[in-house]
Scaffold this active site. Structure first.
Site, mmCIF file in Angstrom:
data_model
loop_
_atom_site.group_PDB
_atom_site.id
_atom_site.type_symbol
_atom_site.label_atom_id
_atom_site.label_comp_id
_atom_site.label_asym_id
_atom_site.label_seq_id
_atom_site.Cartn_x
_atom_site.Cartn_y
_atom_site.Cartn_z
ATOM 1 N N ARG A 6 27.797 -26.338 -6.506
ATOM 2 C CA ARG A 6 27.281 -26.861 -5.276
ATOM 3 C C ARG A 6 28.634 -27.342 -4.463
ATOM 4 O O ARG A 6 29.336 -27.961 -5.250
ATOM 5 C CB ARG A 6 25.954 -27.778 -5.292
ATOM 6 C CG ARG A 6 24.960 -27.177 -5.950
ATOM 7 C CD ARG A 6 24.168 -26.125 -4.715
ATOM 8 N NE ARG A 6 22.969 -25.617 -5.119
ATOM 9 C CZ ARG A 6 22.865 -24.446 -5.582
ATOM 10 N NH1 ARG A 6 23.958 -23.524 -5.891
ATOM 11 N NH2 ARG A 6 21.576 -24.083 -6.034
ATOM 12 N N GLU A 34 28.220 -25.108 3.897
ATOM 13 C CA GLU A 34 28.240 -23.611 4.178
ATOM 14 C C GLU A 34 27.043 -23.084 4.850
ATOM 15 O O GLU A 34 26.694 -22.093 5.275
ATOM 16 C CB GLU A 34 28.090 -23.331 2.566
ATOM 17 C CG GLU A 34 26.873 -23.501 1.614
ATOM 18 C CD GLU A 34 26.701 -23.005 0.298
ATOM 19 O OE1 GLU A 34 27.640 -23.242 -0.457
ATOM 20 O OE2 GLU A 34 25.644 -22.407 0.013
ATOM 21 N N HIS A 73 29.078 -18.014 -1.523
ATOM 22 C CA HIS A 73 27.857 -18.235 -2.513
ATOM 23 C C HIS A 73 27.368 -16.902 -2.980
ATOM 24 O O HIS A 73 26.112 -16.521 -2.968
ATOM 25 C CB HIS A 73 27.016 -18.928 -1.952
ATOM 26 C CG HIS A 73 25.937 -19.854 -2.592
ATOM 27 N ND1 HIS A 73 25.577 -21.228 -2.358
ATOM 28 C CD2 HIS A 73 25.760 -19.719 -4.128
ATOM 29 C CE1 HIS A 73 24.791 -21.597 -3.513
ATOM 30 N NE2 HIS A 73 24.903 -20.825 -4.463
HETATM 31 P P1 NAI Z 1 21.779 -25.849 -16.559
HETATM 32 O O1 NAI Z 1 20.801 -26.841 -16.203
HETATM 33 O O2 NAI Z 1 22.009 -24.810 -17.529
HETATM 34 O O3 NAI Z 1 23.281 -26.768 -16.951
HETATM 35 C C1 NAI Z 1 23.676 -27.824 -16.193
HETATM 36 C C2 NAI Z 1 24.481 -28.834 -16.997
HETATM 37 O O4 NAI Z 1 25.029 -29.829 -16.514
HETATM 38 C C3 NAI Z 1 23.693 -29.437 -18.269
HETATM 39 O O5 NAI Z 1 24.255 -29.168 -19.659
HETATM 40 C C4 NAI Z 1 23.422 -30.864 -17.977
HETATM 41 O O6 NAI Z 1 23.388 -31.713 -18.801
HETATM 42 C C5 NAI Z 1 24.903 -31.046 -17.267
HETATM 43 N N1 NAI Z 1 24.854 -32.223 -16.206
HETATM 44 C C6 NAI Z 1 24.051 -32.584 -15.407
HETATM 45 N N2 NAI Z 1 24.576 -33.698 -14.935
HETATM 46 C C7 NAI Z 1 25.738 -33.845 -15.162
HETATM 47 C C8 NAI Z 1 26.878 -34.964 -14.951
HETATM 48 N N3 NAI Z 1 26.859 -35.767 -14.231
HETATM 49 N N4 NAI Z 1 28.126 -34.605 -15.684
HETATM 50 C C9 NAI Z 1 28.286 -33.542 -16.348
HETATM 51 N N5 NAI Z 1 27.294 -32.894 -16.532
HETATM 52 C C10 NAI Z 1 26.143 -32.907 -16.168
HETATM 53 O O7 NAI Z 1 22.548 -25.077 -15.076
HETATM 54 P P2 NAI Z 1 23.023 -23.834 -14.913
HETATM 55 O O8 NAI Z 1 22.132 -22.805 -14.792
HETATM 56 O O9 NAI Z 1 24.251 -23.587 -15.923
HETATM 57 O O10 NAI Z 1 23.820 -23.849 -13.523
HETATM 58 C C11 NAI Z 1 24.462 -24.836 -13.199
HETATM 59 C C12 NAI Z 1 24.872 -25.161 -11.471
HETATM 60 O O11 NAI Z 1 25.293 -23.699 -11.134
HETATM 61 C C13 NAI Z 1 23.400 -25.112 -10.896
HETATM 62 O O12 NAI Z 1 23.062 -26.626 -10.860
HETATM 63 C C14 NAI Z 1 23.800 -24.625 -9.305
HETATM 64 O O13 NAI Z 1 23.906 -25.545 -8.771
HETATM 65 C C15 NAI Z 1 24.939 -23.571 -9.718
HETATM 66 N N6 NAI Z 1 24.684 -22.386 -9.336
HETATM 67 C C16 NAI Z 1 25.408 -21.666 -8.743
HETATM 68 C C17 NAI Z 1 25.242 -20.392 -8.511
HETATM 69 C C18 NAI Z 1 25.875 -19.342 -7.658
HETATM 70 O O14 NAI Z 1 25.658 -18.289 -6.974
HETATM 71 N N7 NAI Z 1 27.152 -19.949 -6.996
HETATM 72 C C19 NAI Z 1 23.901 -19.670 -9.236
HETATM 73 C C20 NAI Z 1 23.229 -20.226 -9.944
HETATM 74 C C21 NAI Z 1 23.269 -21.582 -10.188
#
Ligand code: NAI
Length: 338
Positions: A235, A264, A296
């Site tokens: 993000r 964005e 994005h």
């Molecule tokens: P997920 O929920 O599977 O993994 C997120 C990880 O971040 C978890 O292991 C969690 O413990 C960790 N985390 C949470 N707070 C943290 C912190 N303060 N410091 C370090 N690690 C922390 O999520 P996923 O599916 O891997 O997606 C990650 C992010 O990618 C989403 O939150 C979203 O913002 C972004 N995203 C972007 C997309 C794009 O098109 N560019 C599409 C889908 C998601």
């Protein structure tokens, strides 16, 4: 169920119309992003379906509630744009698509890394202009370099799998480190400072929370290796953009691949090519030849669009038929990611 969609593009309509036939729902699509000024468009609808740049803040949700909207269905994974506490107060459940294709985003992060490293974006224009010089296009072997991955969830794990295939060493940081995963994947969890100090490429895969907002600012960048490559497909507000610009100007940051940007919403997904850009920060970012900004689009694969439509429609059907909402997000501590 009558569902009104905000922030829609032609490809959203295509996938929802194609897959939605089986559900018997009624759809109404709006191009505009949802916000408090246009929430009235949801009048007469049971559910609103929104995406990353729609705004479901307390004011908007209050209006949706008064209009009789019963469900907010996010057709994305992140939910930082929804005031979950306000939704709970209004008794409006919020559902999302937790994983539609971690491969899509991970592969896009790799595309940014390889393009920046081997200067593909510059070589493309150069050879079309008859310039076959290699001056300024020197890259580095990914093999043997160190990647620093922040957040080791679904997307990060796909990315790590690919980067290990290049022969990279992987350092990771997560608030919930998974020792068993680290052992099997051959990665090492380290404190953030150590990750910043040792990584040649840093990629952000944690959600946007109060804790992670602007985590990459002056201080973090000061700890990084000179010439570090930063990749953000998470993000926009994970990075303080002006600090990044300073880092790029000082050559501390060697390259940046940004699929997200903190402001964005006014630009991404729109064709603004016939307007003068009034965002000076974005304009400055776009002026660096070692920065690639994509709009994005990490999620944007055929497979992901299909999965988004299927899961969103199933979430809505589950709500309609009073089944358990497996993809509900609540304003509880473990989900308070806003
Ligand atoms: P997920 O929920 O599977 O993994 C997120 C990880 O971040 C978890 O292991 C969690 O413990 C960790 N985390 C949470 N707070 C943290 C912190 N303060 N410091 C370090 N690690 C922390 O999520 P996923 O599916 O891997 O997606 C990650 C992010 O990618 C989403 O939150 C979203 O913002 C972004 N995203 C972007 C997309 C794009 O098109 N560019 C599409 C889908 C998601």
């Amino acid at each position: 169920m009558k569902i009104t969609f905000f922030g829609t593009q032609p490809y959203d309509r295509e996938s929802f119309d194609r897959i939605g036939g089986a559900y018997g729902f009624e759809f109404r699509y709006h191009r505009n992003h949802l916000n408090a000024n246009n929430a009235i468009l949801a009048k007469g609808y049971d559910a609103v379906c929104i995406f990353v740049n729609d705004t479901a803040d307390a004011e908007t949700i209050g209006q949706l509630s008064e209009l009789g909207v019963k469900l907010i269905a996010l057709r994305c994974a992140g939910f930082n744009n929804v005031d979950l506490a306000a939704a709970a107060r209004c008794h409006i459940p919020v559902v999302r698509v937790p994983a539609y294709s971690p491969h899509a985003v991970a592969e896009h992060a790799v595309a940014l890394m390889l393009s920046l490293n081997r200067k593909i974006h510059r070589a493309y224009w150069r050879t079309r202009d008859g310039n076959f010089s290699l001056h300024g296009l020197l890259g580095f072997d990914m093999y043997g370099k160190t990647a620093g991955i922040i957040g080791t969830g679904k997307i990060a794990r796909e990315l790590i799998h690919i980067l290990k295939g290049f022969g990279m060493d992987v350092l990771a940081h997560d608030i919930y480190p998974d020792a068993e995963y680290a052992r099997t994947a051959g990665i090492t969890y380290v404190p953030l400072e150590e990750l910043y100090a040792r990584a040649d490429i840093i990629s952000l895969h944690c959600p946007l929370t109060d804790q992670t907002r602007y985590m990459i600012g002056d201080v973090a960048i000061a700890h990084m290796k000179p010439g570090v490559m930063l990749i953000n497909t998470g993000r926009g507000q994970l990075i303080h953009t002006e600090a990044l610009i300073d880092g790029l100007k000082e050559k501390k940051v060697g390259a940046a691949g940004l699929d997200v940007y903190e402001e964005e919403a006014g630009y991404f997904y729109e064709d603004t090519s016939d307007r003068i850009m009034d965002d000076d920060v974005l304009a400055r970012l776009l002026s660096f030849n070692n920065v690639i900004v994509t709009s994005h689009q990490g999620f944007f694969t055929r497979e992901a669009l299909d999965n988004i439509a299927r899961t969103t429609l199933q979430n809505i059907a589950d709500f309609d038929q009073h089944r358990k909402l497996v993809n509900e997000v609540r304003a509880e501590p473990e989900n308070s990611m806003v």
